[in-house]
Design an enzyme around this catalytic site. Structure first.
Site, mmCIF file in Angstrom:
data_model
loop_
_atom_site.group_PDB
_atom_site.id
_atom_site.type_symbol
_atom_site.label_atom_id
_atom_site.label_comp_id
_atom_site.label_asym_id
_atom_site.label_seq_id
_atom_site.Cartn_x
_atom_site.Cartn_y
_atom_site.Cartn_z
ATOM 1 N N GLY A 169 26.994 -13.179 -17.231
ATOM 2 C CA GLY A 169 26.427 -12.322 -16.201
ATOM 3 C C GLY A 169 27.434 -11.304 -15.751
ATOM 4 N N ALA A 170 27.185 -10.795 -14.583
ATOM 5 C CA ALA A 170 28.050 -9.753 -14.067
ATOM 6 C C ALA A 170 29.454 -10.265 -13.815
ATOM 7 C CB ALA A 170 27.450 -9.213 -12.776
ATOM 8 N N GLY A 171 29.552 -11.536 -13.499
ATOM 9 C CA GLY A 171 30.867 -12.068 -13.132
ATOM 10 C C GLY A 171 31.682 -12.533 -14.319
ATOM 11 N N LYS A 201 33.821 -20.844 -16.744
ATOM 12 C CA LYS A 201 33.463 -19.438 -16.546
ATOM 13 C C LYS A 201 34.710 -18.605 -16.751
ATOM 14 C CE LYS A 201 31.343 -16.375 -13.124
ATOM 15 N NZ LYS A 201 30.492 -16.370 -11.939
ATOM 16 N N GLY A 225 25.770 -18.934 -20.791
ATOM 17 C CA GLY A 225 25.204 -17.726 -20.200
ATOM 18 C C GLY A 225 26.301 -16.747 -19.891
ATOM 19 N N ASP A 239 23.080 -14.451 -2.888
ATOM 20 C CA ASP A 239 22.475 -14.167 -4.194
ATOM 21 C C ASP A 239 21.717 -15.390 -4.692
ATOM 22 O OD1 ASP A 239 21.776 -12.761 -6.430
ATOM 23 O OD2 ASP A 239 23.672 -13.064 -7.476
ATOM 24 N N SER A 264 31.464 -14.732 -18.440
ATOM 25 C CA SER A 264 30.649 -15.524 -19.356
ATOM 26 C C SER A 264 30.971 -16.997 -19.154
ATOM 27 C CB SER A 264 30.930 -15.110 -20.799
ATOM 28 O OG SER A 264 32.292 -15.322 -21.091
ATOM 29 N N VAL A 265 29.975 -17.812 -19.402
ATOM 30 C CA VAL A 265 30.145 -19.244 -19.155
ATOM 31 C C VAL A 265 29.969 -20.000 -20.471
ATOM 32 C CG1 VAL A 265 29.376 -21.223 -17.806
ATOM 33 C CG2 VAL A 265 29.286 -18.943 -16.808
HETATM 34 N N1 LIG Z 1 28.359 -25.337 -13.939
HETATM 35 C C1 LIG Z 1 27.447 -24.886 -14.782
HETATM 36 N N2 LIG Z 1 26.741 -25.743 -15.529
HETATM 37 C C2 LIG Z 1 25.832 -25.290 -16.411
HETATM 38 N N3 LIG Z 1 25.561 -23.989 -16.607
HETATM 39 C C3 LIG Z 1 26.225 -23.086 -15.891
HETATM 40 C C4 LIG Z 1 27.200 -23.485 -14.946
HETATM 41 N N4 LIG Z 1 27.698 -22.366 -14.368
HETATM 42 C C5 LIG Z 1 27.070 -21.342 -14.927
HETATM 43 N N5 LIG Z 1 26.186 -21.747 -15.850
HETATM 44 C C6 LIG Z 1 25.341 -20.901 -16.695
HETATM 45 O O1 LIG Z 1 25.948 -19.646 -16.849
HETATM 46 C C7 LIG Z 1 25.131 -18.620 -16.306
HETATM 47 C C8 LIG Z 1 26.003 -17.567 -15.665
HETATM 48 O O2 LIG Z 1 26.752 -18.156 -14.590
HETATM 49 P P1 LIG Z 1 27.106 -17.349 -13.277
HETATM 50 O O3 LIG Z 1 25.851 -17.029 -12.537
HETATM 51 O O4 LIG Z 1 28.151 -18.061 -12.530
HETATM 52 O O5 LIG Z 1 27.706 -16.056 -13.948
HETATM 53 P P2 LIG Z 1 27.809 -14.639 -13.339
HETATM 54 O O6 LIG Z 1 28.506 -13.836 -14.361
HETATM 55 O O7 LIG Z 1 28.437 -14.699 -11.995
HETATM 56 O O8 LIG Z 1 26.310 -14.214 -13.206
HETATM 57 P P3 LIG Z 1 25.691 -13.135 -12.218
HETATM 58 O O9 LIG Z 1 25.309 -12.004 -13.082
HETATM 59 O O10 LIG Z 1 24.519 -13.852 -11.614
HETATM 60 O O11 LIG Z 1 26.734 -12.770 -11.216
HETATM 61 C C9 LIG Z 1 24.201 -19.339 -15.348
HETATM 62 O O12 LIG Z 1 22.990 -18.690 -15.186
HETATM 63 C C10 LIG Z 1 24.007 -20.669 -16.045
HETATM 64 O O13 LIG Z 1 23.060 -20.503 -17.070
#
Ligand SMILES: Nc1ncnc2c1ncn2[C@@H]1O[C@H](COP(=O)(O)OP(=O)(O)OP(=O)(O)O)[C@@H](O)[C@H]1O
Length: 790
Positions: free
Chosen positions: A448-450, A468, A446, A562, A452-453
């Site tokens: 998101g704003a923070g 991440k 996935g 959040d 990519s994972v």
């Molecule tokens: N430890 C994990 N195990 C499995 N999937 C994960 C894990 N961490 C994150 N993900 C996947 O990655 C996606 C994005 O992670 P995360 O919410 O930390 O990113 P973000 O960029 O901070 O998103 P946001 O836009 O919510 O701030 C999650 O919705 C999930 O699908």
């Protein structure tokens, strides 16, 4: 740009031209439909997303018939034009975002609430009322698409240029180990220090004078005794020696030369200009031929870095889930103006948040103690146990059955190991570059704003982790805000220790990227909910696990801010874990009794607590409580109760109506009633005797709290109503919630110590749903949806 985004933009333009100017008070009149919620759903047009919100409401009301005598008026204490379509409630708009992806999920589903016959019975009228029609309408069509139009901004809550004052000063909501008096008067430590003199200086003893300057001058000396006189040569020699020593020390140890945040700042901005100008450099480097970790920290050029870093590609921009995954923390997203944000019309420069509460200094202060505790316990091969602030809650320490964290296997943690690579680790071999220890495997999880994972495999033992990669700094984002966000996630990730919180294995800086290696969970809770396969007992288990994670966070003085389905992942053993601490804030420091209020509209629209949209400052704990309740409602209903907690959202307006009160501000600022010994003089009674247009009618399920509650199983209604109390001061706190008889009765999957390791003890009345890995994560779901659209 997705067609939905385009639609929304067109709609916003239309609204902007049609809308009336902002007013300081927003009084809306609503006629609740006489039809029950499910009927509204069936009557709803599927095309009204592009239509004007208010006219749409009106039309719907006319179509369903006005109900004389049931006109409700609710006044919101501020008003701004929402640029999104919030007119139709999400309850009403279930066909609004019909998507083939969602439809495809119906195929899995035998019944709305899974296959448990017993659980169906529990729902009583809900099942009967909604039945199969409810399935097609409730069946998730709102959940994902809502995300598309939600957005997250961290902005200081100004409203039409007016800052709404802090709410918490009137809130008797206690901080762990605190006394309430302190809370109410000293809700903000920074404002406390500045106003202390004015407030209390008058009371100082007569022999003490207030310090009015921080410039300390040496007393004047007329003559010096000969024994104190040092020769010039001696002085020169001493200073030369000193200089040499200092240089040597600096060369030896970078990490000691500055604060943690400045190290991180240097790390982030040590890019060379070549890399900075390469927009494709955002990819995670897994090649074994690493150029080696950057060791140029000393030479980092902050100024250069801050201007040269490319604007990253917003990977989720057209995603159906993107909106709920919008910027959490500290930057302005010009691409997705929050439809609800009071900051919508502010120029970018004004809307960059300046949150005092999650500043690096604050975080360092908060984590100083806890980090050292945590790390030292790891070093001792003991399982870390505890929190920086003990509130009497026994925090179970944990390990992950599938991880290398088995007791006795705790490698020593290191904090910035000097090779410029690993910032934090308690993993083996962290001195070796990340790209030589892990290989990318499988699909992306996935983004998101923070950041990519991605999924990676550790070469040494083939174990799978989620990594991440933090996003780079946006052009219009200050270095301070960027570093703050990353630091926040770093501090939290490396400190928290609880079975229901994701475990951070290490944080690595390599090739100008910050990588957070986490334990991997096989499923997103969002994906599991969207499968429509969850049984009621399974939902309850997940809910209780989320609450358990929240209880841990609150017990140590942290609020997540959040909480949403997307930020809960679940492993194959059924253990739910909270992720994404980019918006988390400290509300209480170790040994402090003061409540530190949070500020800014932070979170995802449908999960936002109303006070977040109204007040400049608020207690973040009740916000987590509210969001948790919305998560529960989403799991049960497979849809959001509303898109945003504002009166412009018809569904939310109806939810606020029928409370013997005309003003949302009055409802949100209510404080608990003092105990009454005389029924006839109870405040509740007095209220209903008043002349409100919003007369409560417990039998009308279209207005008031029962609008949402009646759709939930009866046994859940009491505590959920405590969690979605409009007034944060009256909302139940996490400990009260955990004590609720229904919550206590939930059979929850949990991790228990098993000798030196931990094992999962499954709840006895359910199994956890598993879905195919291709749709276990949001990225997979998006991919599937794209395929279906083509
Ligand atoms: N430890 C994990 N195990 C499995 N999937 C994960 C894990 N961490 C994150 N993900 C996947 O990655 C996606 C994005 O992670 P995360 O919410 O930390 O990113 P973000 O960029 O901070 O998103 P946001 O836009 O919510 O701030 C999650 O919705 C999930 O699908």
């Amino acid at each position: 740009m997705s067609s939905l985004t385009r639609l929304l933009q067109e709609k916003r333009k239309n609204e902007a031209s049609n809308s009336s100017p902002r007013t300081s008070a927003d009084t809306l009149t609503t006629t609740p439909e006489s039809n029950p919620l499910d009927a509204q759903v069936r009557n709803k047009s599927s095309t009204h997303i592009g239509s004007d919100s208010n006219s749409n409401n009106g039309e719907r009301n006319r179509a369903t018939g006005l109900v004389p005598g049931s006109v409700t008026t609710v006044t919101q204490i501020y008003s701004e034009e929402d640029s999104s379509s919030t007119a139709g409630s999400s309850l009403d708009d279930r066909n609004q975002f019909s998507s083939s992806f969602l439809n495809s999920n119906f195929a899995h589903t035998a019944s709305l609430y899974g296959t448990s016959a017993q659980s169906k019975d529990r729902f009583g009228s809900l099942i009967n009322d909604q039945g199969a029609a409810g399935l097609s309408s409730y069946g998730g069509s709102s959940l994902a698409p809502q995300n598309r139009i939600t957005s997250r901004l961290s902005v200081t809550s100004h409203t039409s240029g007016k800052v709404i004052p802090s709410l918490s000063s009137s809130i008797p909501y206690s901080v762990p180990n605190s006394n309430k008096d302190n809370n109410s008067s000293n809700s903000n430590s920074s404002s406390l220090s500045s106003s202390w003199l004015e407030t209390y200086a008058g009371g100082l003893p007569s022999n003490i004078s207030a310090i009015d300057s921080n410039v300390i001058s040496s007393p004047k000396v007329d003559s010096v005794e000969p024994r104190f006189i040092i020769s010039k040569q001696k002085l020169q020699k001493a200073s030369m020696d000193n200089n040499n020593n200092t240089t040597a020390t600096q060369a030896r140890s970078i990490s000691r030369s500055g604060s943690f945040s400045s190290q991180l700042g240097n790390l982030f901005f040590s890019k060379n200009s070549k890399e900075s100008s390469n927009p494709n450099s955002a990819g995670m480097a897994f090649s074994s031929n690493s150029n080696g970790p950057s060791t140029s920290i000393k030479n980092s050029n902050v100024a250069n870095g801050s201007t040269a870093i490319p604007k990253p590609i917003r990977a989720r921009q057209s995603s159906i889930y993107s909106a709920s995954r919008q910027p959490t923390g500290s930057y302005t997203d010009n691409l997705y103006g929050s439809p609800s944000s009071v900051q919508d019309n502010l120029p970018p420069s004004q809307s960059v948040p300046r949150s005092q509460h999650s500043s690096i200094g604050d975080l360092k202060r908060f984590f100083k103690k806890s980090s050292s505790n945590n790390l030292s316990s790891n070093n001792n091969n003991t399982i870390p146990n505890g929190s920086p602030v003990s509130s009497g809650i026994a925090v179970p320490s944990h390990s992950h059955s599938s991880s290398h964290f088995a007791a006795g296997n705790y490698p020593s943690s290191n904090s910035y190991n000097g090779n410029g690579d690993t910032i934090y680790s308690h993993a083996h071999g962290s001195a070796v570059p990340f790209s030589k220890r892990y290989v990318k495997t499988g699909e992306d999880l996935g983004a998101g704003a923070g950041g990519s994972v991605k999924l990676v495999q550790r070469i040494v033992d083939n174990q799978i982790f989620a990594v991440k990669e933090f996003r780079t700094k946006f052009e219009n984002e200050s270095k301070r805000d960027y570093v703050k966000k990353i630091t926040s996630e770093y501090c939290i990730g490396t400190t928290l220790n609880h079975p229901n919180i994701i475990e951070t294995i290490e944080i690595v800086y390599e090739n100008d990227r910050i990588l957070q290696v986490m334990e991997y969970c096989e499923y997103d809770l969002f994906a599991i909910v969207m499968s429509n396969k969850m049984s009621y007992e399974e939902i309850c288990c997940c809910f209780k696990q989320i609450l358990t994670g929240v209880q841990y966070l609150h017990s140590i003085g942290l609020a997540h801010r959040d909480l949403k389905l997307d930020n809960c992942v679940i492993n194959e053993k059924g253990v739910v874990k909270l992720i994404d601490f980019g918006a988390a804030v400290v509300f209480s420091y170790p040994f402090s009794k003061n409540l530190v209020e949070a500020s800014g509209i932070v979170g995802s629209d449908p999960y936002l607590a109303p006070e977040v949209c109204i007040f400049a400052k608020y207690d973040p704990r009740p916000v987590d409580i509210w969001s948790s309740a919305i998560i529960f409602a989403c799991m049960i209903l497979k849809k959001f109760p509303w898109k945003i907690p504002k009166l412009r959202d018809n569904s939310f307006k109806l939810f606020c109506s029928g409370r013997d009160c005309d003003s949302l501000s009055s409802l949100v600022t209510r404080t608990p009633d003092p105990p009454s010994y005389d029924e006839s003089h109870s405040p509740e009674k007095k209220k209903s005797e008043g002349s409100s247009n919003n007369v409560s009618d417990p039998n009308n399920v279209n207005i008031g709290p029962q609008r949402l509650l009646h759709s939930l199983p009866e046994e859940t209604q009491h505590i959920v109503s405590r969690m979605i109390d409009l007034a944060p001061a009256c909302r139940g706190n996490i400990d009260e919630i955990m004590e609720d008889p229904w919550i206590r009765s939930i059979s929850m999957c949990r991790m228990v110590e098993d000798g030196l390791t931990f094992k999962v003890v499954e709840g006895d009345d359910h199994h956890h749903t598993q879905v195919d890995q291709s749709e276990a994560h949001i990225a997979g779901l998006e991919k599937k949806k794209k395929k279906q659209n083509n």
